[in-house]
Design a protein around this motif. Structure first.
Motif, PDB file in Angstrom:
ATOM      1  N   ASP A  92     -22.800   6.494 -37.468  1.00  0.00           N
ATOM      2  CA  ASP A  92     -22.435   7.054 -36.170  1.00  0.00           C
ATOM      3  C   ASP A  92     -21.714   5.977 -35.355  1.00  0.00           C
ATOM      4  O   ASP A  92     -21.672   4.804 -35.730  1.00  0.00           O
TER       5      ASP A  92
ATOM      6  N   PHE B  56     -28.348  -9.363 -32.738  1.00  0.00           N
ATOM      7  CA  PHE B  56     -29.308  -8.433 -33.328  1.00  0.00           C
ATOM      8  C   PHE B  56     -30.304  -7.963 -32.263  1.00  0.00           C
ATOM      9  O   PHE B  56     -30.531  -6.762 -32.092  1.00  0.00           O
TER      10      PHE B  56
ATOM     11  N   LEU C 155     -28.204  -5.985 -29.291  1.00  0.00           N
ATOM     12  CA  LEU C 155     -27.628  -4.689 -29.679  1.00  0.00           C
ATOM     13  C   LEU C 155     -28.732  -3.683 -30.025  1.00  0.00           C
ATOM     14  O   LEU C 155     -28.651  -2.512 -29.652  1.00  0.00           O
ATOM     15  N   ASN C 156     -29.770  -4.144 -30.716  1.00  0.00           N
ATOM     16  CA  ASN C 156     -30.871  -3.231 -31.035  1.00  0.00           C
ATOM     17  C   ASN C 156     -31.606  -2.792 -29.781  1.00  0.00           C
ATOM     18  O   ASN C 156     -32.028  -1.642 -29.666  1.00  0.00           O
ATOM     19  N   LEU C 157     -31.728  -3.717 -28.840  1.00  0.00           N
ATOM     20  CA  LEU C 157     -32.387  -3.364 -27.585  1.00  0.00           C
ATOM     21  C   LEU C 157     -31.575  -2.299 -26.844  1.00  0.00           C
ATOM     22  O   LEU C 157     -32.112  -1.299 -26.368  1.00  0.00           O
TER      23      LEU C 157
ATOM     24  N   HIS D 248     -29.544  -0.037 -27.910  1.00  0.00           N
ATOM     25  CA  HIS D 248     -29.554   1.308 -28.490  1.00  0.00           C
ATOM     26  C   HIS D 248     -30.965   1.802 -28.744  1.00  0.00           C
ATOM     27  O   HIS D 248     -31.245   2.380 -29.786  1.00  0.00           O
ATOM     28  N   SER D 249     -31.848   1.525 -27.801  1.00  0.00           N
ATOM     29  CA  SER D 249     -33.218   1.993 -27.988  1.00  0.00           C
ATOM     30  C   SER D 249     -33.711   2.610 -26.692  1.00  0.00           C
ATOM     31  O   SER D 249     -33.004   2.633 -25.689  1.00  0.00           O
TER      32      SER D 249
ATOM     33  N   ARG E 272     -31.813   2.244 -23.054  1.00  0.00           N
ATOM     34  CA  ARG E 272     -31.370   3.388 -22.253  1.00  0.00           C
ATOM     35  C   ARG E 272     -31.986   3.315 -20.866  1.00  0.00           C
ATOM     36  O   ARG E 272     -31.329   3.623 -19.868  1.00  0.00           O
TER      37      ARG E 272
END
Ligand code: ATP
Ligand code: MG
Lengths: 362, 253
Positions: A9, A206, A209-211, A213-214, A218
């Protein structure tokens, strides 16, 4: 490759490109270095480039994702640098150097993070833009404190002073100066390498970016976009501001540790940790497109390399530098070029744009 | 017992008594309208109900529990969700993410699991996506919800997205502040059907502010009319709208 990309996505694809860019740059530079093509001037810049990229990514979390202004981020880097170098100096040869360096980096992040958290608690309880002024003061205070901090160690343990080495009450003959006021910490082993710098940059990406999109990310962005609406759906504003700011401070602390272990002598000079530096990090974020980690890294690299590459034509250096700044600004922010990039889907590969159409509104 | 019980609610801004001795009782499942001329104090009632303002006097009870003066987050957790007269979406976020922010307290996942992408992260995302798309489809917003920014939606759809986001928090009482403002007659009709649908199929209790009399008389079963911060009259919609005082207040004699 194309196939993998098209199956992902949009967000994972975007992140993938960012990681790919960093790893690709690392590979190319390593090859150039192995072939002996890379000049020693550039070779010496590799670790600082990683440091500035990490700072850009860290500050982007606060400015671009949380939507708060921090103009003292060099202060967190300074804390990380001194905390980690202090640890390294204290341990000395009592530990394998790699293990010592890893712990030093973690300590740098921890100390910077603790300060970020402590600053955040009062600031984020207030409603309003107090962060900018508080962080500005914080950055300067940290730098000045580090300039007047004396720490020594003798048979009786540690001694501190904020005025002079003689006031510490340390056994001057057998004692060892660890932090020596304006001279700072000297004799730090140069453990930082380009590889370690890239690894810390990848780790920072890491985490961030992971934070983003979680669930937590948000919540952070919702506070940025509309804090009244965020509260109305049950988002704890103070908590998520603190979370973003603390994570950012930890990462700035990592950058500081990397920086400190690239210099044999670490002093808290204005050129290294002053507000000029903080402003420069802010420029990386703004030119990188505010909110784009990839853009921030590109801006950090370009703006760090250019002045160095232009050294041979010293007299035109600042002129050219300014022109490049202006061009980047126009490319990145002018409505026409943004529309062009959007139309040709170039934004995916360069900087991230926000399509704020300004409909509806207040 | 009524779901929402407001007693003697008052607030002043400086010398202005924006809401004065306001009373309201709403039963579970009601579709209730709050109307009145511009500046009557309708939005202020919503702001008092959701903790944006603290009342000078009065008590608000939700399902018997005193929620007067609580903070917006606590009130949302207690079961009240709202939309805003001046749309307040998370503009830079996708349509899907706007609703997922609304699901924040429904599906949880600790920060460490999010950052390390542990299985809990994927489970939470999956549940959130399913629920968000379910809600978005009620409002016909599910297409390209992941790739459209909230600010790029047309005005009418932004209003619907706000309702979807509010519904995501699983409220017991939904407050809608002028949901049809800026909509054309077709959209308004569609909205009326949707409001009916969410009341019936989600068992939602709804209190709405609206100027569009067609919408008010079309879907509200009971009304309260505010004028200059005071209650003019309240009761069944037909009776209220036939009241000469209401007509007078609206025509502004
Ligand atoms: N924060 C505030 N400070 C001062 N006055 C306020 C504040 N909020 C509302 N008011 C005043 O209270 C009165 C009622 O405002 P309110 O927004 O509740 O009206 P309303 O019934 O929603 O009107 P409209 O139909 O125009 O939305 C107005 O006179 C308004 O100016
Ligand atoms: Mg209003």
């Amino acid at each position: 490759m194309k196939k993998i990309l098209s199956q992902m996505d949009q967000t994972s694809r975007n992140d993938f490109i960012t990681y790919g860019m960093v790893i690709g740059a690392f590979a190319v530079i390593s090859i150039l270095q192995a072939l002996g093509i890379l000049s020693s001037q550039i070779g010496g810049l590799l670790v600082p480039l990683c440091v500035y990229s990490i700072m850009a990514v860290s500050l982007n979390l606060v400015v671009g994702i949380l939507g708060e202004l921090s103009i003292g981020h060099a202060g967190f880097m300074c804390l990380g640098a001194f905390a980690s170098a202090f640890f390294t100096k204290c341990v000395g040869d009592g530990m394998p150097s790699m293990l010592r360096f890893v712990i030093a980096i973690l300590i740098g992040g921890l100390i910077a993070g603790v300060f970020g958290f402590l600053i955040g608690i009062p600031v984020f309880r207030l409603n309003g833009d107090y962060l900018a002024i508080v962080t500005l003061a914080f950055g300067e205070i940290i730098k000045n404190v580090m300039n007047s901090l004396y720490v020594g160690r003798d048979a009786n343990g540690f001694h501190f002073s904020l005025s002079s080495a003689n006031d510490m009450g340390m056994d001057a003959l057998n004692g060892e100066m660890l932090i020596n006021g304006p001279q700072g910490i000297t004799g730090t082993p140069r453990n930082s390498t380009f590889l370690i710098g890239i690894l810390i940059l990848l780790l920072s990406l890491f985490v961030i970016l992971n934070l983003i999109h979680s669930r937590q990310g948000r919540a952070i962005m919702s506070v940025r976009d509309n804090h009244i609406a965020a509260e109305s759906v049950g988002i704890n504003i103070t908590k998520y501001k603190l979370m973003a700011f603390t994570v950012s401070a930890v990462i700035a602390g990592f950058a500081g540790a990397l920086y400190a272990h690239n210099l044999s002598s670490l002093a808290a000079t204005s050129a290294r940790f002053g507000y000029n530096m903080s402003i420069m990090f802010l420029v990386f974020v703004v030119l990188g497109g505010i909110g784009s980690s990839r853009g921030a890294i590109i801006a950090a690299v370009v703006l760090t390399l250019i002045p160095e590459l232009l050294r041979p034509i010293a007299s035109f250096r600042m002129l050219l530098y300014s022109i490049i700044l202006i061009v980047m600004m126009i490319v990145n922010w002018s409505p026409a070029s943004r529309a062009f990039m959007e139309k040709h889907k170039l934004n995916r590969f360069l900087f991230k744009f926000k399509k704020s159409a300004g409909k509806g509104g207040k | 017992m009524a779901l929402l019980e407001i007693n003697n609610l008052s607030i002043s801004f400086g010398g202005l008594r924006a809401v004065d001795e306001f009373n309201l009782s709403i039963e579970q499942g009601d579709l209730y309208g709050l109307i009145g001329p511009n500046g009557a104090g309708k939005t202020t009632v919503f702001n008092l109900l959701t903790g944006v303002y603290k009342p000078n006097e009065g008590i608000i009870r939700l399902d018997g529990r005193d929620i007067t003066g609580k903070k917006p987050i606590e009130i949302n957790k207690a079961g009240i969700a709202r939309t805003f007269q001046n749309i307040r979406l998370f503009k830079q976020m996708s349509v899907l993410d706007n609703v997922k922010v609304g699901l924040h307290n429904i599906y949880r996942c600790p920060p460490a699991a999010s950052i390390l992408r542990l299985p809990a992260y994927y489970e939470t995302e999956k549940k959130m996506n399913e629920r968000a798309y379910e809600l978005l489809s009620v409002f016909g917003l599910d297409k390209e919800a992941d790739s459209t920014l909230a600010s790029n939606l047309p005005y009418g759809r932004q209003r619907k997205l706000e309702i979807a986001r509010a519904m995501a928090t699983n409220p017991r009482l939904l407050l809608l502040d002028e949901p049809a403002a800026g909509m054309n007659p077709n959209e308004t009709q569609e909205l009326m059907d949707t409001i009916h649908y969410i009341r019936d199929s989600f068992g939602m209790t709804i209190l709405l502010i609206e100027h569009d009399m067609k919408l008010v008389s079309g879907i509200c079963e009971k009304l309260t009319v505010l004028n200059f911060g005071r209650i003019l009259t309240q009761g069944e919609t037909k009776k209220v709208l036939a009241n000469p005082e209401v007509i007078k207040a609206y025509l502004g004699e």
